[in-house]
Design an enzyme around this catalytic site. Structure first.
Site, PDB file in Angstrom:
ATOM      1  N   TYR A  12       0.817  -1.205   0.000  1.00  0.00           N
ATOM      2  CA  TYR A  12       0.000   0.000   0.000  1.00  0.00           C
ATOM      3  C   TYR A  12       0.855   1.260   0.000  1.00  0.00           C
ATOM      4  O   TYR A  12       1.962   1.282   0.530  1.00  0.00           O
ATOM      5  CB  TYR A  12      -0.885   0.052   1.256  1.00  0.00           C
ATOM      6  N   ASP A  13       0.275   2.318  -0.533  1.00  0.00           N
ATOM      7  CA  ASP A  13       0.783   3.670  -0.384  1.00  0.00           C
ATOM      8  C   ASP A  13       0.055   4.245   0.835  1.00  0.00           C
ATOM      9  O   ASP A  13      -0.958   3.701   1.271  1.00  0.00           O
ATOM     10  CB  ASP A  13       0.473   4.468  -1.658  1.00  0.00           C
ATOM     11  N   LEU A  14       0.549   5.349   1.361  1.00  0.00           N
ATOM     12  CA  LEU A  14      -0.082   5.922   2.539  1.00  0.00           C
ATOM     13  C   LEU A  14      -1.039   7.055   2.170  1.00  0.00           C
ATOM     14  O   LEU A  14      -2.251   6.907   2.247  1.00  0.00           O
ATOM     15  CB  LEU A  14       0.997   6.414   3.516  1.00  0.00           C
TER      16      LEU A  14
END
Length: 176
Positions: A12-14
């Site tokens: 995931y990206d944040l």
């Protein structure tokens, strides 16, 4: 016809994927600008340049003729953000449920952010998301940041996912 391989790892990206931190980032940018006597930047302009880390954010927002203020602006940004990074930042709708779903399915989950590791960890702990990730990689943890693929490849190697077809990077959830 071949059936797809089961997913083994989700990366995931944040910002924009799991959390909405735009307001806190815009406030930190405008704090920095005010400290050096520059006019404020519209939050929408800040939002459009987020995601590549503080250095690139500040560089992209600097008005022409003020490049000599770059390092000072970065320092003021960090000074403010360090204290206020959870003032308005929140988990995006549905993100926690997605993370929990894949945790229940025993899938490996990792987070790769361009934000520094210290800030990333502080946000994940403050929003009670850290427990979902087998590995968290901040923007200062590798020689290259996203969109360069090397951080993702590093995470795959660290978490033992040898087949790229068994890893996925979920797309950001649009903000309404």
């Amino acid at each position: 016809m071949n059936s797809p391989l089961p997913l083994e790892l989700l990366i995931y990206d944040l910002n924009g994927t799991l959390i909405d931190s735009g307001e806190d980032i815009a406030r930190a940018a405008n704090y920095a600008f005010s400290k050096v006597g520059l006019p404020p930047v519209s939050p929408l302009t800040v939002y459009a340049t987020m995601g590549l880390g503080v250095s690139r954010l500040v560089a992209s927002l600097l008005p022409p003729g003020h490049q000599d203020r770059y390092h000072e602006l970065v320092q003021y940004f960090l000074e403010h953000y360090r204290v206020h990074l959870l003032d308005n930042t929140k988990v995006k709708d549905g993100a926690r449920e997605v993370l929990e779903h894949f945790r229940q399915k025993n899938k490996k989950q990792a987070l790769v952010a361009n934000k520094s590791k210290a800030f990333t960890d502080q946000i994940l702990e403050g929003l009670e998301l850290k427990k979902y990730f087998g590995l968290v990689l901040g923007g200062d943890g590798r020689p290259h940041k996203k969109p360069d693929p090397s951080p993702l490849l590093h995470v795959m190697e660290e978490l033992g996912c040898q087949d790229k077809q068994r890893a996925a990077k979920p797309l950001p959830v649009p903000t309404p």
